[in-house]
Each structure stands twice: as structure tokens, then as C-alpha cells.
Scaffold this active site. Structure first.
Site, short mmCIF file in Angstrom:
data_model
loop_
_atom_site.label_atom_id
_atom_site.label_comp_id
_atom_site.label_asym_id
_atom_site.label_seq_id
_atom_site.Cartn_x
_atom_site.Cartn_y
_atom_site.Cartn_z
N TYR A 1 -1.76 -0.86 10.44
CA TYR A 1 -1.83 -1.13 9.00
C TYR A 1 -0.56 -0.66 8.30
O TYR A 1 0.04 -1.42 7.51
CB TYR A 1 -3.05 -0.42 8.41
CG TYR A 1 -3.28 -0.68 6.95
CD1 TYR A 1 -3.87 -1.86 6.52
CD2 TYR A 1 -2.93 0.26 5.98
CE1 TYR A 1 -4.09 -2.11 5.17
CE2 TYR A 1 -3.15 0.03 4.64
CZ TYR A 1 -3.74 -1.15 4.24
OH TYR A 1 -3.95 -1.38 2.90
N SER B 1 0.86 -1.19 0.00
CA SER B 1 0.00 0.00 0.00
C SER B 1 0.89 1.23 0.00
O SER B 1 2.02 1.20 0.51
CB SER B 1 -0.90 0.01 1.25
OG SER B 1 -1.51 1.28 1.44
#
Length: 250
Positions: free
Chosen positions: A143, A130
Site C-alpha cells: 500500500y 495517503s
């Protein structure tokens, strides 16, 4: 994408979102695809083999790899399994942090550990990371940490397995219209509604929209293919220009 006829692919997290888009792209070009996921979504069809797999459990990850390689060695591996949780390091419980790391990062380690011995020379791996591995919003500590781990793991494996011509790369999407992103939009969208929230998030990208899963799948397919034969240990952003811009506006 070079014609991958007779290629054998395994996709963790392939039942929906980017993983499913990657599966479709590979199958359209003739690859044999096995999907390993915790649930078989309505999108999955008989074109792909499927096996239940909780990536937190090493024995299930190994079973998925064995299932995918019953008849042929594994040519391609994609790790697209991931969850999103919100909070700073103070707000995030130890249990929640461990869960995010286990699914997003440790699962990738387990998948690659089991798969690489069953890959021929010339195999290829793509980890779906990401942009938040590089720059992040507030309250995504767990995350972002997990995706940063994938970045480092990509480089380490690329170096370790180059001698066997096994290539390892990472893809870093920006905001992409997936079930996970839609879940976040419902949570934070308030009265604006889901679609308007997605539109607003898209406007933060220079291209003015969120991405589509098939756009990320096309990049994954390229990195797996022989057309990317001199690319390994690299991270490719597919973020609509998100990280190219400064927050300051004139």
C-alpha cells in the site's frame, strides 16, 4: 470553491468514501459528474452518471473517459480508487503486490493517460494518495509503495503538462471514516468493537478524531477550482496533524 457551473468531472472510485464525497461536493455546486467504479453503491443517485469500470483493464478506463466526454471536454479528473492490503515484503505475495499496484497506481496512470488528451487548457487533476506515502505503520509495504508512486506521478505530470495549463495535485488523507477504514477497523479491532477502534485510531491524531470524507472532498474541490490556479505538483496533507507530531511524548 468557485462556482463550477458547466464543469465536467470524472471521478474514478466515486461510488463510495472520499470519491463519493467529492462527487457530492461538485454536484452541489453545479458540476456534471461521471462516476467510474466497479460497483454502483446505494449512495449513488441519478444526479451523477455512472459507468462500470475495472481500473486494472485499460480498455475499461478508456471507455469511462470516452463516456464522460461524449458531449463535453473533461475539466476535472479525480482518481480515488484504492485498496488496502497488509503485510511486509516477505509476507506479501507477488500477486497481491501486483494487484495493489495495479489498482492504486497503475490505474491512476491509465486514467490520466486517457483523460489528459481530452482536457482543455486549464483542466485540473487530483490524485488521492495517503499519508502513508510519507510515513507508514508496520505491514503496509504494498500500500505504501503504491501511494508513493502516486506522489511521484503527480510531480511528473505537473511538469509535463504545465505548458497546457493542466494542473495536477495530490491529497494525502490521514485516517478517514470510509468503508475501507471501517473494514480495517473490523479486522484489527478485536473485542473493542468497530466504533471504539475508530475512536482509538482517531486519538492518535492531534485533533483527536478520524477525519470525515467531506473534509477531504472540500480540499479536493479547492485544488480543482480556479482559486488554486497557481498550485500544481503539490501534495496536501489532510491528516488531523498526524505527521506533524513526534512519537516521543514527554
Amino acid at each position: 470553491m468557485q462556482d463550477p457551473l458547466n464543469k465536467n468531472a470524472l471521478i474514478f472510485g466515486g461510488a463510495s468514501g472520499i470519491g463519493w464525497a467529492a462527487a457530492q461536493t461538485m454536484m452541489e455546486h453545479g458540476a456534471k459528474v461521471t462516476i467510474a467504479d466497479v460497483h454502483r453503491s446505494s449512495e449513488c443517485n441519478d444526479a451523477a452518471r455512472y459507468i462500470d469500470c475495472d481500473v486494472c483493464k485499460a480498455e475499461q478506463v478508456c471507455a469511462a473517459v470516452r463516456y464522460a466526454t461524449e458531449r463535453d471536454p473533461l475539466d476535472w479528473l479525480v482518481y480515488s480508487t484504492g485498496i488496502q492490503r497488509y503485510g511486509s515484503v516477505v509476507d506479501t505475495s507477488v500477486e497481491e503486490y501486483d494487484l495493489v499496484q495495479s489498482i492504486n497506481a497503475r490505474g491512476a496512470f491509465l486514467a490520466c493517460r486517457a483523460a489528459i488528451p481530452r482536457m482543455p487548457k486549464g483542466g485540473a487533476i487530483v490524485l488521492v494518495s495517503s499519508v502513508q506515502a510519507l510515513a507508514c505503520q508496520e505491514s503496509v509495504a504494498a500500500y505504501a509503495a503504491s501511494k508513493g508512486t502516486l506522489e511521484a506521478l503527480t510531480r511528473a505530470m505537473a511538469v509535463d503538462h504545465a505548458k497546457d495549463n493542466i494542473r495536477v495535485n495530490a491529497v494525502l488523507p490521514g485516517t478517514v471514516d470510509t468503508p475501507m477504514v471501517r473494514s480495517s477497523a473490523r479486522r484489527f479491532g478485536g473485542a473493542d468493537g468497530l466504533e471504539q477502534t475508530l475512536q482509538q485510531w482517531g486519538e492518535s491524531h492531534p485533533l483527536g478524531r478520524v477525519g470525515h470524507a467531506d473534509e477531504i472532498a472540500n480540499l479536493i474541490a479547492f485544488l480543482l477550482s480556479d482559486k488554486a490556479s497557481f498550485i500544481t505538483g503539490a501534495s496536501y496533507r489532510a491528516d488531523g496533524g498526524l505527521l506533524a507530531q513526534l512519537a516521543v511524548r514527554l
